[in-house]
Design a protein around this motif. Sequence first.
Motif, PDB file in Angstrom:
ATOM      1  N   TYR A   1      17.271  79.544  27.628  1.00  0.00           N
ATOM      2  CA  TYR A   1      16.833  80.420  26.678  1.00  0.00           C
ATOM      3  C   TYR A   1      16.708  81.983  27.311  1.00  0.00           C
ATOM      4  CZ  TYR A   1      12.126  80.223  29.060  1.00  0.00           C
ATOM      5  OH  TYR A   1      11.241  80.294  29.884  1.00  0.00           O
ATOM      6  N   CYS A   2      16.868  82.914  26.445  1.00  0.00           N
ATOM      7  CA  CYS A   2      17.261  84.169  26.890  1.00  0.00           C
ATOM      8  C   CYS A   2      16.021  85.177  26.085  1.00  0.00           C
ATOM      9  CB  CYS A   2      18.544  84.767  26.473  1.00  0.00           C
ATOM     10  SG  CYS A   2      19.958  83.890  27.109  1.00  0.00           S
TER      11      CYS A   2
ATOM     12  N   PRO B   1      19.710  83.922  31.874  1.00  0.00           N
ATOM     13  CA  PRO B   1      19.125  83.045  31.009  1.00  0.00           C
ATOM     14  C   PRO B   1      18.213  82.093  31.811  1.00  0.00           C
ATOM     15  CG  PRO B   1      21.585  83.015  30.621  1.00  0.00           C
ATOM     16  CD  PRO B   1      21.142  84.140  31.966  1.00  0.00           C
ATOM     17  N   ILE B   2      17.095  81.737  31.157  1.00  0.00           N
ATOM     18  CA  ILE B   2      16.072  80.801  31.836  1.00  0.00           C
ATOM     19  C   ILE B   2      16.225  79.327  31.539  1.00  0.00           C
ATOM     20  CG2 ILE B   2      13.617  80.469  31.946  1.00  0.00           C
ATOM     21  CD1 ILE B   2      13.119  83.363  31.441  1.00  0.00           C
ATOM     22  N   LYS B   3      16.166  78.543  32.464  1.00  0.00           N
ATOM     23  CA  LYS B   3      16.516  77.226  32.272  1.00  0.00           C
ATOM     24  C   LYS B   3      15.346  76.620  31.300  1.00  0.00           C
ATOM     25  CE  LYS B   3      17.906  73.023  33.463  1.00  0.00           C
ATOM     26  NZ  LYS B   3      19.296  72.757  32.643  1.00  0.00           N
ATOM     27  N   CYS B   4      15.710  75.760  30.540  1.00  0.00           N
ATOM     28  CA  CYS B   4      14.950  74.988  29.731  1.00  0.00           C
ATOM     29  C   CYS B   4      13.981  74.283  30.051  1.00  0.00           C
ATOM     30  CB  CYS B   4      15.611  74.680  28.305  1.00  0.00           C
ATOM     31  SG  CYS B   4      14.666  74.206  26.885  1.00  0.00           S
ATOM     32  N   PRO B   5      12.685  74.110  29.910  1.00  0.00           N
ATOM     33  CA  PRO B   5      11.683  73.113  30.310  1.00  0.00           C
ATOM     34  C   PRO B   5      12.233  71.455  29.700  1.00  0.00           C
ATOM     35  CG  PRO B   5      10.343  74.921  29.378  1.00  0.00           C
ATOM     36  CD  PRO B   5      11.861  75.111  29.062  1.00  0.00           C
ATOM     37  N   SER B   6      11.713  70.694  30.604  1.00  0.00           N
ATOM     38  CA  SER B   6      12.269  69.247  30.415  1.00  0.00           C
ATOM     39  C   SER B   6      11.717  68.874  29.053  1.00  0.00           C
ATOM     40  CB  SER B   6      11.666  68.385  31.657  1.00  0.00           C
ATOM     41  OG  SER B   6      10.251  68.582  31.764  1.00  0.00           O
ATOM     42  N   ASP B   7      10.453  69.334  28.663  1.00  0.00           N
ATOM     43  CA  ASP B   7       9.817  68.580  27.678  1.00  0.00           C
ATOM     44  C   ASP B   7      10.075  69.642  26.086  1.00  0.00           C
ATOM     45  OD1 ASP B   7       8.455  70.770  28.650  1.00  0.00           O
ATOM     46  OD2 ASP B   7       6.426  70.005  27.763  1.00  0.00           O
TER      47      ASP B   7
ATOM     48  N   SER C   1      19.324  80.102  22.032  1.00  0.00           N
ATOM     49  CA  SER C   1      17.941  79.975  21.953  1.00  0.00           C
ATOM     50  C   SER C   1      17.045  81.400  22.586  1.00  0.00           C
ATOM     51  CB  SER C   1      17.417  78.881  22.706  1.00  0.00           C
ATOM     52  OG  SER C   1      17.895  77.856  22.073  1.00  0.00           O
ATOM     53  N   LEU C   2      16.441  81.870  21.777  1.00  0.00           N
ATOM     54  CA  LEU C   2      15.528  83.014  22.212  1.00  0.00           C
ATOM     55  C   LEU C   2      14.328  82.606  23.018  1.00  0.00           C
ATOM     56  CD1 LEU C   2      15.179  86.196  22.116  1.00  0.00           C
ATOM     57  CD2 LEU C   2      13.804  85.781  20.211  1.00  0.00           C
ATOM     58  N   ALA C   3      13.932  81.345  22.683  1.00  0.00           N
ATOM     59  CA  ALA C   3      12.625  80.590  23.184  1.00  0.00           C
ATOM     60  C   ALA C   3      12.650  79.205  23.333  1.00  0.00           C
ATOM     61  CB  ALA C   3      11.374  81.395  22.931  1.00  0.00           C
ATOM     62  N   PRO C   4      11.996  78.677  24.211  1.00  0.00           N
ATOM     63  CA  PRO C   4      12.101  77.072  24.145  1.00  0.00           C
ATOM     64  C   PRO C   4      11.418  76.485  23.048  1.00  0.00           C
ATOM     65  CG  PRO C   4      10.831  77.921  25.579  1.00  0.00           C
ATOM     66  CD  PRO C   4      11.389  79.079  25.304  1.00  0.00           C
ATOM     67  N   GLY C   5      11.847  75.382  22.314  1.00  0.00           N
ATOM     68  CA  GLY C   5      11.129  74.823  21.303  1.00  0.00           C
ATOM     69  C   GLY C   5      10.639  73.341  21.650  1.00  0.00           C
TER      70      GLY C   5
END
Length: 349
Positions: free
Chosen positions: A243-244, A251-257, A264-268
């Motif tokens: 997500y950015c 870009p930042i790695k998405c969390p596992s959960d 993506s602008l933010a993790p869902g």
Amino acid sequence: MACPGLLPALVALTCFVGVVVSQTTLAPAVTDTTLFDNVTEVTSPPVTSPPVTFISTTPSCSAFNVSMCELCAPGSQYDNNTLLCSCCSDPGLCVFPGACLPCNRGFYQPLAGQQQCLPCNQGFYTNFTGSPLCHSCLPGSFNNNTGRDSCTSCSAGFFSSLQSATSCTPCALGSFCNSTGCSECQTCPAGREALQTAAKDCTPCRPGMHKAAHQTMCQICGSGFFQIRWGQESCDMCPEDHYCPSPDVNPIKCPSDAFCPEGSLAPGYCMETFFRKAGDTCELAPVTIALLVIGGGVALLFIVVLVVRRRRDVDGELTMARAPLLGKERPQGRYYGLPCDAEPVYAGW
């Protein structure tokens, strides 16, 4: 060879026939070979060429043969200080063409026989003497004064696209000129911009921004895009499983959960307690299923109770509506001659 005493005799003879010459013009007049020949013809024996005609009765300059006078040529002017022109009837005429002064640099004269030269107008120039005309300043140069012998090149960051310009124009936003004498400004190339007018060069777009070739200014990357380099033409879409949050960071790695599809602008996240992540989707948690079963049972029971109670209410309303008709007492009285409470008696046939 002429005798040494010939000059005084010639001067005396000239004054005698009525040609009056000032002392200030005597030196230039007698140094010209044409005048020497003309005066010599009066005192020497006849020759094949016709002599100059003189009028001895009226002592004035008009007695000189005015047919020898010539117009000052275009690009020159009548010299008011030279008496070589004093014996001609028109100030624009001279005995010798050398008595006409050529126009100085920056001045011109398109006509013959004029007494003065004209200055070149703004936007025009002439860089040599004796010019009959002025030249236009070429594109990329200007001249804002009259009587100039040259044009000035536009400075870097400025331009003039027309001839005969009297000033230069600064380059607009998004364009530049990095040399002198520009006839037009150039648009900044892709990935670069000019934030001020009269720019001499373009600056690269900052990280998080971009600019296409047809655009004037750098633009911020859209949501879900990023750009971490300088001077780029376009932005990159945020990759999948990243997500950015800002267009100027990696870009930042998405969390596992969490879920992070492309752009993506933010993790869902799945709803905690009630949902859990299962691959690329969210599924119901056990506690959520139990709550749904219990909730469904309670809801069903509530509906049954509500229906039963509603039916009782309807039955009660019907009973109350029938009670006045069944419990009504007959008033005391007689009907057909009998008391109302008497037993009926039927007559038989």
